[in-house]
Design a protein around this motif. Structure first.
Motif, mmCIF file in Angstrom:
data_model
loop_
_atom_site.group_PDB
_atom_site.id
_atom_site.type_symbol
_atom_site.label_atom_id
_atom_site.label_comp_id
_atom_site.label_asym_id
_atom_site.label_seq_id
_atom_site.Cartn_x
_atom_site.Cartn_y
_atom_site.Cartn_z
ATOM 1 N N PHE A 40 0.857 -1.182 0.000
ATOM 2 C CA PHE A 40 0.000 0.000 0.000
ATOM 3 C C PHE A 40 0.894 1.233 0.000
ATOM 4 O O PHE A 40 1.918 1.259 0.674
ATOM 5 C CB PHE A 40 -0.884 0.033 1.249
ATOM 6 N N GLY A 41 0.489 2.257 -0.750
ATOM 7 C CA GLY A 41 1.190 3.533 -0.747
ATOM 8 C C GLY A 41 0.489 4.482 0.209
ATOM 9 O O GLY A 41 -0.739 4.542 0.251
ATOM 10 N N ASP A 42 1.254 5.222 1.000
ATOM 11 C CA ASP A 42 0.713 6.182 1.953
ATOM 12 C C ASP A 42 0.733 7.559 1.301
ATOM 13 O O ASP A 42 1.789 8.072 0.949
ATOM 14 C CB ASP A 42 1.547 6.170 3.235
ATOM 15 N N ASN A 43 -0.442 8.152 1.123
ATOM 16 C CA ASN A 43 -0.559 9.443 0.462
ATOM 17 C C ASN A 43 -0.294 10.621 1.392
ATOM 18 O O ASN A 43 -0.192 11.751 0.925
ATOM 19 C CB ASN A 43 -1.956 9.594 -0.153
ATOM 20 N N ALA A 44 -0.187 10.365 2.710
ATOM 21 C CA ALA A 44 -0.019 11.460 3.661
ATOM 22 C C ALA A 44 1.377 11.516 4.274
ATOM 23 O O ALA A 44 1.884 12.605 4.534
ATOM 24 C CB ALA A 44 -1.060 11.342 4.765
ATOM 25 N N TYR A 45 1.987 10.364 4.533
ATOM 26 C CA TYR A 45 3.260 10.315 5.243
ATOM 27 C C TYR A 45 4.253 9.387 4.531
ATOM 28 O O TYR A 45 3.852 8.404 3.925
ATOM 29 C CB TYR A 45 3.079 9.805 6.676
ATOM 30 N N LYS A 62 4.540 -0.649 9.872
ATOM 31 C CA LYS A 62 5.440 0.487 9.672
ATOM 32 C C LYS A 62 5.417 0.941 8.220
ATOM 33 O O LYS A 62 5.632 0.149 7.314
ATOM 34 C CB LYS A 62 6.858 0.120 10.083
ATOM 35 N N VAL A 63 5.159 2.213 8.035
ATOM 36 C CA VAL A 63 5.237 2.844 6.723
ATOM 37 C C VAL A 63 6.661 3.356 6.578
ATOM 38 O O VAL A 63 7.134 4.139 7.399
ATOM 39 C CB VAL A 63 4.231 4.003 6.597
ATOM 40 N N LEU A 87 -4.300 5.401 2.583
ATOM 41 C CA LEU A 87 -3.565 4.324 1.911
ATOM 42 C C LEU A 87 -4.244 3.892 0.633
ATOM 43 O O LEU A 87 -5.468 3.833 0.553
ATOM 44 C CB LEU A 87 -3.413 3.126 2.841
ATOM 45 N N GLN A 88 -3.436 3.566 -0.361
ATOM 46 C CA GLN A 88 -3.932 3.077 -1.648
ATOM 47 C C GLN A 88 -3.171 1.804 -2.000
ATOM 48 O O GLN A 88 -1.938 1.775 -1.968
ATOM 49 C CB GLN A 88 -3.705 4.119 -2.732
#
Length: 92
Positions: A40-45, A62-63, A87-88
């Protein structure tokens, strides 16, 4: 000597189960294959920890570098991360 893979070997590997691999002595060995990861990609952090309450315990995800990856057979984690607004899912 190289071992030729068959379509059945590929299907088992893709399914994330076990595979029978021919041994050098002519026998066979069963090898466990880890399930594929889902990212998943984190669009905010780009870096943070996400926590999921699992009974009395907390699970941490953990991102790192804007990505978090979990096992493809972890339905609880997939549901948690898939329902997160920031998340995407990147693969599959």
């Amino acid at each position: 000597m190289a071992v030729k893979k068959t379509a059945a070997d590929d299907a088992v590997t893709d399914a994330g189960e076990s595979a029978v691999v021919p041994a050098a002595d002519g026998g066979a060995a069963v090898v466990e294959v880890a399930p594929l990861g889902v990212t998943f990609g984190d669009n905010a952090y780009t870096s943070r920890s996400l926590f999921l309450q699992a009974g009395d315990d907390m699970r941490e995800f953990k991102v790192l570098t804007g990505r978090v990856t979990v096992q493809g057979d972890d339905a609880e984690a997939l549901a948690f991360l898939g329902g997160h607004a920031d998340l995407q899912r990147l693969d599959g």
